[in-house]
Structure formats: C-alpha cells, structure tokens
Design a protein around this motif. Structure first.
Motif, short mmCIF file in Angstrom:
data_model
loop_
_atom_site.label_atom_id
_atom_site.label_comp_id
_atom_site.label_asym_id
_atom_site.label_seq_id
_atom_site.Cartn_x
_atom_site.Cartn_y
_atom_site.Cartn_z
N VAL A 1 -12.31 9.52 -5.20
CA VAL A 1 -11.20 8.57 -5.37
C VAL A 1 -10.03 8.96 -4.47
O VAL A 1 -9.42 8.11 -3.82
N ALA A 2 -9.72 10.25 -4.41
CA ALA A 2 -8.61 10.72 -3.57
C ALA A 2 -8.90 10.46 -2.09
O ALA A 2 -8.02 9.98 -1.36
N LEU A 3 -10.11 10.73 -1.66
CA LEU A 3 -10.48 10.48 -0.27
C LEU A 3 -10.39 8.99 0.05
O LEU A 3 -9.87 8.59 1.09
N ALA A 4 -10.89 8.15 -0.85
CA ALA A 4 -10.83 6.70 -0.64
C ALA A 4 -9.39 6.21 -0.56
O ALA A 4 -9.05 5.37 0.29
N ALA A 5 -8.52 6.74 -1.41
CA ALA A 5 -7.11 6.34 -1.38
C ALA A 5 -6.44 6.76 -0.07
O ALA A 5 -5.65 6.00 0.50
N MET A 6 -6.76 7.95 0.41
CA MET A 6 -6.17 8.41 1.67
C MET A 6 -6.68 7.60 2.86
O MET A 6 -5.92 7.26 3.76
N LEU A 7 -7.97 7.28 2.85
CA LEU A 7 -8.52 6.45 3.92
C LEU A 7 -7.95 5.04 3.88
O LEU A 7 -7.66 4.45 4.93
N LEU A 8 -7.75 4.51 2.69
CA LEU A 8 -7.15 3.19 2.55
C LEU A 8 -5.73 3.18 3.12
O LEU A 8 -5.34 2.23 3.81
N ALA A 9 -4.96 4.23 2.85
CA ALA A 9 -3.60 4.33 3.40
C ALA A 9 -3.64 4.35 4.92
O ALA A 9 -2.82 3.70 5.59
N LEU A 10 -4.59 5.06 5.48
CA LEU A 10 -4.73 5.12 6.94
C LEU A 10 -5.11 3.75 7.51
O LEU A 10 -4.54 3.30 8.50
N ILE A 11 -6.05 3.07 6.87
CA ILE A 11 -6.49 1.75 7.34
C ILE A 11 -5.36 0.73 7.24
O ILE A 11 -5.15 -0.07 8.17
N VAL A 12 -4.63 0.74 6.14
CA VAL A 12 -3.51 -0.19 5.97
C VAL A 12 -2.43 0.08 7.01
O VAL A 12 -1.87 -0.86 7.60
N ALA A 13 -2.13 1.34 7.28
CA ALA A 13 -1.13 1.67 8.30
C ALA A 13 -1.55 1.16 9.67
O ALA A 13 -0.74 0.57 10.40
N GLU A 14 -2.81 1.36 10.01
CA GLU A 14 -3.31 0.89 11.30
C GLU A 14 -3.26 -0.63 11.38
O GLU A 14 -2.84 -1.21 12.40
N ALA A 15 -3.67 -1.30 10.32
CA ALA A 15 -3.67 -2.77 10.30
C ALA A 15 -2.26 -3.33 10.39
O ALA A 15 -2.00 -4.30 11.11
N LEU A 16 -1.33 -2.73 9.67
CA LEU A 16 0.06 -3.19 9.72
C LEU A 16 0.66 -3.01 11.11
O LEU A 16 1.37 -3.86 11.61
N GLU A 17 0.36 -1.88 11.72
CA GLU A 17 0.90 -1.61 13.05
C GLU A 17 0.37 -2.63 14.06
O GLU A 17 1.11 -3.14 14.88
N ARG A 18 -0.90 -2.94 13.97
CA ARG A 18 -1.50 -3.91 14.90
C ARG A 18 -1.02 -5.33 14.62
O ARG A 18 -0.73 -6.08 15.55
N ALA A 19 -0.94 -5.72 13.36
CA ALA A 19 -0.59 -7.09 13.00
C ALA A 19 0.88 -7.39 13.22
O ALA A 19 1.23 -8.48 13.67
N LEU A 20 1.73 -6.44 12.89
CA LEU A 20 3.16 -6.71 12.95
C LEU A 20 3.82 -6.22 14.22
O LEU A 20 4.96 -6.59 14.49
#
Length: 141
Positions: free
Chosen positions: A31-50
């Motif tokens: 669960v911890a690994l999934a949460a950390m990977l999700l934070a990384l993916i969201v950060a990357e997606a936000l940076e690209r989209a915005l």
C-alpha cells in the motif's frame, strides 16, 4: 471492505507494542509503495498537463511529502511489531542503515516466519488473525 490485515496498520497508527504478521507487514508495504508511486505519477501528469513551469521534482516533493508523513509512523510501528513477531527488539530496525548488508538483513527479518505461540512481546497474532476468505456457515434444516 478491506481485510483486517490491510487496515490494521492504520488502525494501530502509532502502536509500537504487540506483534504483526508477515501478511500484515507486506500488505502495508505494498500500500505504501502504491501510494508513493501514485504521488509520482500525479506529479508527472500535472507537470505535463498544466505546464506550471515548476520542475517535476519540486512538484513530486510537494505531493510525496504528505504521503511519506502519513505513512511514516504507521510504517515504523508495523515494522517494530513485525520484529516483535520474530522475537526481536524494535531497535533492530536500525540494521537497515548498515551499508550493503543492512537491507538484506532487513529483508530477511520481513520474510522470516514469526514465533509460534506467545513470545515476550505478546500472543501469536496468527492465532487471532481473522481468515480473509472464511466460508459462510450454512445451516441445513
């Protein structure tokens, strides 16, 4: 509804006494690994989209820190309880900081079967652990 072995580390947020099973420990780690990977993916997606002009690394840190803060204390607590399950003091979690071999020893501790029956840290958690896929009782009348 999530099984008890997944939710227990969060219910026992800062409880450093008692014992935790391998299943509970590794489910928390997943669960911890999934949460950390999700934070990384969201950060990357936000940076690209915005196209914020903020480096992905900075945005990742802003999203990553709350995740680490939320999972840090229960992570330490479940690790200490896991060490208790194999009969070791919680201070053994510091072995992970030893270069080269510390991580392997830490992994071994996480994979080692817990003590059968009660030990100095409490009763065997497997004796009271709910079965995830217990069949429903059927009455024939």
């Amino acid at each position: 509804m999530l099984p008890a072995y997944v939710t227990r580390p969060f219910r026992l947020y800062a409880v450093f006494r008692g014992r935790s099973t391998r299943r509970e420990y590794w489910c928390f780690a997943a669960v911890a690994l999934a949460a950390m990977l999700l934070a990384l993916i969201v950060a990357e997606a936000l940076e690209r989209a915005l196209s914020l002009g903020v480096a992905t690394k900075d945005l990742m840190v802003l999203l990553y820190l709350p995740v680490v803060a939320a999972l840090g204390i229960p992570g330490l607590a479940v690790k200490v309880r896991r060490l208790h399950d194999i009969g070791l003091s919680g201070w053994w979690l510091l072995i992970g900081f030893v270069p080269l071999i510390g991580g392997f020893i830490d992994l071994f501790f996480g994979l080692k079967a817990g003590d059968a029956g009660e030990n100095r840290f409490g009763p065997d958690p497997r004796a009271t652990e709910p079965v995830a896929d217990a069949p429903a009782s059927v009455t024939v009348g």
